[in-house]
Every structure is written in C-alpha cells, then in structure tokens.
Design a protein around this motif. Structure first.
Motif, PDB file in Angstrom:
ATOM      1  N   LEU A 241       4.148   6.882   0.536  1.00  0.00           N
ATOM      2  CA  LEU A 241       5.540   6.586   0.191  1.00  0.00           C
ATOM      3  C   LEU A 241       6.528   7.000   1.277  1.00  0.00           C
ATOM      4  O   LEU A 241       7.540   7.636   0.966  1.00  0.00           O
ATOM      5  CB  LEU A 241       5.922   7.235  -1.155  1.00  0.00           C
ATOM      6  N   ASN A 242       6.249   6.644   2.503  1.00  0.00           N
ATOM      7  CA  ASN A 242       7.274   6.848   3.524  1.00  0.00           C
ATOM      8  C   ASN A 242       8.319   5.753   3.372  1.00  0.00           C
ATOM      9  O   ASN A 242       8.140   4.627   3.848  1.00  0.00           O
ATOM     10  CB  ASN A 242       6.687   6.841   4.937  1.00  0.00           C
TER      11      ASN A 242
ATOM     12  N   GLY B 175      -0.138  -0.490  -4.456  1.00  0.00           N
ATOM     13  CA  GLY B 175      -1.266  -1.433  -4.376  1.00  0.00           C
ATOM     14  C   GLY B 175      -2.573  -0.903  -4.935  1.00  0.00           C
ATOM     15  O   GLY B 175      -3.396  -1.672  -5.430  1.00  0.00           O
ATOM     16  N   ALA B 176      -2.768   0.408  -4.865  1.00  0.00           N
ATOM     17  CA  ALA B 176      -4.035   1.021  -5.265  1.00  0.00           C
ATOM     18  C   ALA B 176      -4.434   0.725  -6.707  1.00  0.00           C
ATOM     19  O   ALA B 176      -5.613   0.825  -7.061  1.00  0.00           O
ATOM     20  CB  ALA B 176      -3.969   2.531  -5.057  1.00  0.00           C
TER      21      ALA B 176
ATOM     22  N   CYS C 287       0.848  -1.183   0.000  1.00  0.00           N
ATOM     23  CA  CYS C 287       0.000   0.000   0.000  1.00  0.00           C
ATOM     24  C   CYS C 287       0.888   1.238   0.000  1.00  0.00           C
ATOM     25  O   CYS C 287       1.899   1.287   0.704  1.00  0.00           O
ATOM     26  CB  CYS C 287      -0.904   0.002   1.232  1.00  0.00           C
ATOM     27  N   ALA C 288       0.477   2.245  -0.772  1.00  0.00           N
ATOM     28  CA  ALA C 288       1.233   3.502  -0.816  1.00  0.00           C
ATOM     29  C   ALA C 288       1.331   4.120   0.574  1.00  0.00           C
ATOM     30  O   ALA C 288       2.245   4.892   0.864  1.00  0.00           O
ATOM     31  CB  ALA C 288       0.576   4.476  -1.786  1.00  0.00           C
TER      32      ALA C 288
ATOM     33  N   TYR D 205      -3.532   9.403  -3.721  1.00  0.00           N
ATOM     34  CA  TYR D 205      -2.381   8.646  -4.220  1.00  0.00           C
ATOM     35  C   TYR D 205      -1.524   9.424  -5.217  1.00  0.00           C
ATOM     36  O   TYR D 205      -1.146   8.908  -6.268  1.00  0.00           O
ATOM     37  CB  TYR D 205      -2.826   7.298  -4.810  1.00  0.00           C
ATOM     38  N   LYS D 206      -1.266  10.703  -4.879  1.00  0.00           N
ATOM     39  CA  LYS D 206      -0.294  11.492  -5.620  1.00  0.00           C
ATOM     40  C   LYS D 206       0.690  11.986  -4.581  1.00  0.00           C
ATOM     41  O   LYS D 206       0.295  12.277  -3.450  1.00  0.00           O
ATOM     42  CB  LYS D 206      -0.962  12.683  -6.312  1.00  0.00           C
ATOM     43  N   MET D 207       1.944  12.131  -4.965  1.00  0.00           N
ATOM     44  CA  MET D 207       2.923  12.596  -3.990  1.00  0.00           C
ATOM     45  C   MET D 207       3.213  14.078  -4.196  1.00  0.00           C
ATOM     46  O   MET D 207       3.693  14.476  -5.262  1.00  0.00           O
ATOM     47  CB  MET D 207       4.205  11.793  -4.089  1.00  0.00           C
TER      48      MET D 207
END
Ligand code: MTE
Ligand code: MO
Length: 383
Positions: free
Chosen positions: A370-371, A208-209, A91-92, A234-236
């Motif tokens: 995204l850690n 995963g998304a 998972c993000a 789900y964007k960084m």
C-alpha cells in the motif's frame, strides 16, 4: 513455463521474477488505453502457473457450512446470468520499490504498473451462493458460516505445497452490489491461462491478492481463511514493526485498497525540451469509492492545479454521474509548463475525502504494501 505473453512483457515492460512469473508493463504503455489489453496487464503469481485443460471434467465444488453441497461445471456457471464489470485490479505491492528507498522492504520490486483495468465477464458469486441455499445479503448461514474461502488449483511454497487461497466476508459475497464475480472472461475474451483460466474470482475494490485465480473450490467457513496470504502476509503494520518484533495476529488481513494515483507519462530523469508538458496517469480508490479529484503540482507540492479526468476516452468524468464505474480507475491529464528542474507531483482524493499521504515514511511497513504516497517525478528542462 512459457508465459503466453512473456514476449510482449519483455518488449513493453519488465519481468521482475521469472519463476514464479511476475511482470508489469512499462508505465507509458499502461495508460495508452483506458481498458488495459490482456498482454499489458500485470501478472502476479506465487507458484507455477497451472494448466487446466480438460474443461469437460472441470468442476467447481461449493462446500462448507451450507444447506446444499454442489459441484458446478463450466456450463453451469455460464448458464447463470452473465455480468460484465469494469474493475481495476491492483497488487497490494504496487509501488513497492519506492517504499524500499526509505528503508528496505520485503517483496517483489514493483514499479507503478502492478495494476490494470479490465472488463470482467462472469457469474455473480451471490447467484452461485443462492443456488446452494445462501440467500442474498446474508451475514451468516444457518450453520454458522460467516466467510467465503476461495481455494485455487496452483501450489505454492508459502502454503508448504498447498493451494493458494483467500477469503472474503459472507456479507460481501452475498451482496449483489459488491459485484464479486466468478469471471471466465477478460475484456470480452475467454480468460487466459496467466489470469486464471478457466475461472477466477474478481473482488472489486479490494487488493488483488483476494481475487483467486484458477478457482478449484469455494467453502463457507466460520472464521476467515487461515492461509498464509491472509494471516502471514498482506497485512499493513505500523512503521515501528520489524522482522524481530512482528506479531502477525495483531493485524487483520488487508482488504480494501486506499486511494492511489501515479504519473505515467513521465519518468525520473526525463529532460523536457521546452517546459511544456502533459502530465498523465491513473487514479483509483478501493471499496467502490470513486475518484473525486486529482491534483497536480509542479513545485514539489506547494501549489496545485486540478487535472481533468475520464473513464470513457474523450468524455469528462462525472463523479457519481453517468460515467462513474465505481470499481474502475480514472485516467487524468493536465497540461503544465515548468521553468526549471522540479518535482511534478500527483495526489488523488476519493469521494469519501480520503487523500493520499504526502510521505512514504509515514506509511512505511516491512512488507512494503500500500505505497499510496504522493507520486513524484523529477524532471529537468533542457536548455
Ligand atoms: N491466485 C492464485 N491462485 N495464485 C496467485 O498467486 N496471486 C494474487 C491474485 N490471485 C495469485 C492469485 C495476487 S497477489 C494478485 S495481485 C492477483 O492475483 C494478480 O492477478 P493477475 O496475475 O491476473 O494480474
Ligand atoms: Mo498481489
């Protein structure tokens, strides 16, 4: 809803949110096997888990900008060549809680176990697309299709009651080497309800998304999917972006996962009897980039030793060699001896030379995704 594995997750892990059901195993259990048992595999849902039970009537429709519109029964999918692919799904939001310690972020509070490594069995998406007139290695269809959208059966509030969905580029979908699967098996067993029965997408190397569960239809479209989880989640973003100044359209949907690792044999506050300890954990990178190296430090990151790695228990890992499953994690192990209380740290390097960032502050983002910062565990020595 009574999740089939609810009891197991309660015993061995943590349930983060009951509705929709989200759970992760305990970190010790996570690395107890190279292939994650289904019961210990994290579960991430955005809506109620649907029941697809009339398998005779189930149809996957493939539509959009293609020459032939077609419906597939489960038998049709099973009649296609079957592939098994070992791939880690992550998972993000894995390790989000640690990001929140810097400054609060929004999302499910995952520890270090929102990932799992499974052997997925199913048909290749590239083979299915070929049957509807899209040749292998296409970046566009004759009718201008450039993306492949996956639409689910489940409904979620973020989509205003509509289905969960995502897309990937057509070039990836039609590339047999990208190993994108329409999976009906997980670890040799039929996929269970929690993980997408009867059919889910598995996009290896990607957050995963995008691996849509309970697949209902596939559509070839011009632009990428406009769904919530592609465009508004789900964007960084850079650390400077907050909920007041956010402009979602300035960033692309996150796809590949960066290089990641975490220590799973130890927890903060562990007291070691004597200073001797085995540091174990997982390392994985996205995009098919294998793991080149895992470094362990027992002085908070000043000096490092290299850990040993394996994909097959007992067999040393050879990057790009015979044991290199490029989509799957490596487990690592290092025997160290610490004198006093200290931070034990892990950092991984992938085959492209990408290294995990030292500090979470430098990659902090408001959605907490995204850690991949160095993973630190503080231990004490009890004497
Ligand atoms: N697919 C559907 N239909 N609905 C969902 O909520 N969650 C996604 C993805 N696919 C989701 C979905 C997310 S964010 C992740 S991380 C993975 O499924 C989790 O898969 P798992 O529950 O099998 O571990
Ligand atoms: Mo996720």
């Amino acid at each position: 809803y009574e999740c089939t594995t609810m009891l197991q997750m309660k015993l061995e892990g943590r349930i983060l949110v009951g509705e929709p059901f989200n759970a992760e195993p305990h970190r010790f259990g996570l690395i107890s096997s190279y292939v994650t048992p289904v019961d210990l595999f994290y579960k991430r849902n955005h809506g109620p888990i649907p029941i697809v039970d009339d398998i005779e009537r189930y149809r996957l429709s493939v539509t959009g900008l293609i020459e032939i519109q077609k419906e597939f029964s489960m038998r049709d999918i099973r009649d296609l060549p079957k592939y098994t692919v070992a791939a880690t799904l992550q998972c993000a939001g894995n390790r989000r809680t640690a990001m929140s310690e810097t400054k609060k972020v929004k999302g499910v509070g995952w520890g270090v176990a929102a990932l799992g490594n499974a052997v997925w069995g199913g048909a290749k998406l590239a083979d299915v697309l070929e049957l509807v007139g899209v040749p292998k290695l296409s970046s566009t269809t004759l009718r201008g299709g450039k993306h492949v959208e996956f639409v689910s059966v489940d409904r979620c509030k973020e989509e205003n009651g509509g289905p969960y969905k995502a897309s990937i580029p057509l070039s990836q979908a039609t590339n047999p080497e990208a190993d994108v699967l329409l999976a009906y098996e997980m670890n040799g067993e039929p996929l269970n309800r929690d993980h997408g029965y009867p059919l889910r997408v598995v996009v290896p190397g990607v957050i995963g998304a995008r691996s849509v569960k309970w697949l209902d239809s596939i559509s070839v479209i011009t632009e990428e999917c406009q769904g919530f989880f592609m465009q508004k989640d789900y964007k960084m973003f850079p650390p400077s972006v907050n909920w007041e100044n956010i402009n979602w359209s300035t960033r692309r949907p996150q796809m590949d996962f960066p290089v990641q690792s975490a220590i799973c044999s130890l927890e903060d506050s562990n007291v070691l009897k004597n200073g001797k300890v085995t540091v174990k954990g997982y390392a994985v990178s996205g995009g098919g980039r294998g793991i080149e190296r895992v470094d362990i430090s027992i002085d908070g990151g000043k000096t490092w030793v290299e850990a040993s790695r394996y994909q097959k228990p007992g067999v040393p890992y050879v990057a790009d060699g015979i044991h290199s499953d490029k989509w799957a994690w490596v487990l690592f192990e290092a025997k160290v001896e610490v004198q006093n209380g200290t931070d034990i740290v892990a950092k991984a390097v992938d085959i492209a030379g990408n290294v995990q960032p030292e500090n979470v502050e430098s990659i902090w983002n408001l959605r907490g995704i995204l850690n991949t910062s160095w993973h630190r565990v503080h231990v004490r020595v009890g004497r």
